[in-house]
Design a protein around this motif. Structure first.
Motif, PDB file in Angstrom:
ATOM      1  N   HIS A 105       0.841  -1.197   0.000  1.00  0.00           N
ATOM      2  CA  HIS A 105       0.000   0.000   0.000  1.00  0.00           C
ATOM      3  C   HIS A 105       0.878   1.250   0.000  1.00  0.00           C
ATOM      4  N   GLU A 143      -2.875   5.663   1.316  1.00  0.00           N
ATOM      5  CA  GLU A 143      -3.917   4.727   0.893  1.00  0.00           C
ATOM      6  C   GLU A 143      -4.729   4.244   2.098  1.00  0.00           C
ATOM      7  N   VAL A 144      -6.047   4.208   1.938  1.00  0.00           N
ATOM      8  CA  VAL A 144      -6.925   3.726   3.007  1.00  0.00           C
ATOM      9  C   VAL A 144      -6.819   2.208   3.090  1.00  0.00           C
ATOM     10  N   LYS A 173     -11.708   0.735   6.352  1.00  0.00           N
ATOM     11  CA  LYS A 173     -12.750   1.743   6.278  1.00  0.00           C
ATOM     12  C   LYS A 173     -13.734   1.572   7.422  1.00  0.00           C
ATOM     13  N   ASN A 174     -14.125   2.680   7.995  1.00  0.00           N
ATOM     14  CA  ASN A 174     -15.094   2.670   9.083  1.00  0.00           C
ATOM     15  C   ASN A 174     -16.441   2.122   8.614  1.00  0.00           C
ATOM     16  N   GLU A 229     -13.423   9.002  13.273  1.00  0.00           N
ATOM     17  CA  GLU A 229     -13.910  10.288  12.789  1.00  0.00           C
ATOM     18  C   GLU A 229     -15.076  10.752  13.653  1.00  0.00           C
ATOM     19  N   GLU A 258     -10.640  14.078  13.201  1.00  0.00           N
ATOM     20  CA  GLU A 258     -10.141  12.710  13.237  1.00  0.00           C
ATOM     21  C   GLU A 258      -9.418  12.512  14.560  1.00  0.00           C
ATOM     22  N   SER A 305     -11.045   3.728  11.179  1.00  0.00           N
ATOM     23  CA  SER A 305     -10.443   3.767   9.849  1.00  0.00           C
ATOM     24  C   SER A 305      -8.936   3.660  10.018  1.00  0.00           C
ATOM     25  N   ILE A 344      -5.135   4.322   7.714  1.00  0.00           N
ATOM     26  CA  ILE A 344      -4.512   4.832   6.501  1.00  0.00           C
ATOM     27  C   ILE A 344      -3.003   4.663   6.608  1.00  0.00           C
ATOM     28  N   LYS A 354       0.586   5.698   6.630  1.00  0.00           N
ATOM     29  CA  LYS A 354       1.334   6.939   6.817  1.00  0.00           C
ATOM     30  C   LYS A 354       2.626   6.941   6.010  1.00  0.00           C
TER      31      LYS A 354
END
Length: 204
Positions: A29, A33-34, A37-38, A58, A63, A91, A93, A95
């Motif tokens: 990834h 990039e996510v 997902k919540n 969120e 956030e 969620s 992502i 870093k």
């Protein structure tokens, strides 16, 4: 990288090694990039093999950082969802560019009963996550936002320079950009930092 994971986890059961090789998938990834997902059902448990992943919730326009995941770590909230067949309430992502080991959830519960080494891994994940969340709670309960802001700036600085926007800092600390900007200006007037164009310099 799967063999490295097996070695680091000290997996001794040949059957578990075989099941991992047959059923686990490694994905790569890019930064930003996510990954989780919540409010979506957890279909695979994601374990970070390389890189850094930010896990957050969120709330309205903010956030709230939960924790970061690095090598050999997985999201405890996702792990618990594997046992309950429930949706994710966080969620995640990337870093930085990251490599992820993906294991279908149908194996997670069974492996906990079948394999001692896997059971030890999941227990350790829960224990470390509990300690991390307890530390985060203590910071929120007993430290002022200014103290947490200064600690954050020190932790992300390189040669006393921080290249983050006020909004990015606010998202990390779970507050608003306006609050962070006000605190930074106060810290500058106190001689603790110097504000520049999209950079902050520590003067401590």
């Amino acid at each position: 990288m799967l063999d490295s994971f097996i070695k680091q986890l000290n997996i001794l059961e040949d059957d578990l090694k075989r099941e991992l090789r047959e059923n686990a998938e490694i994905t790569h990834h890019n930064k930003g990039e996510v990954i989780i997902k919540n409010n979506q059902y957890i279909k695979v448990l994601k374990i970070v093999l390389k890189g850094k992943v930010r896990v957050y919730q969120e709330y309205e326009d903010r956030e709230i950082l939960i924790y970061y995941l690095t090598s050999m770590e997985t999201c405890t909230l996702s792990l618990s969802a594997c046992f309950a067949d429930s949706k994710s309430n966080v969620s995640a992502i990337a870093k930085e560019d990251s490599t992820i080991l993906n294991i279908p959830v149908r194996f997670i519960k069974d492996w906990n009963f079948k394999y001692k080494s896997w059971n030890a891994f999941t227990i350790n994940i829960f224990r470390e996550s509990y300690n991390s969340l307890l530390s985060s709670y203590s910071n929120l309960a007993f430290k002022s936002l200014k103290e947490r802001l200064l600690e954050f700036l020190i932790s992300v600085s390189r040669n006393s320079i921080i290249n983050k926007s006020h909004l990015q800092i606010a998202m990390e600390l779970g507050t608003t950009r306006e609050v962070i900007s006000r605190l930074l200006k106060k810290m500058e007037s106190d001689g603790e930092i110097q504000l520049g164009q999209r950079e902050i310099k520590l003067l401590l």
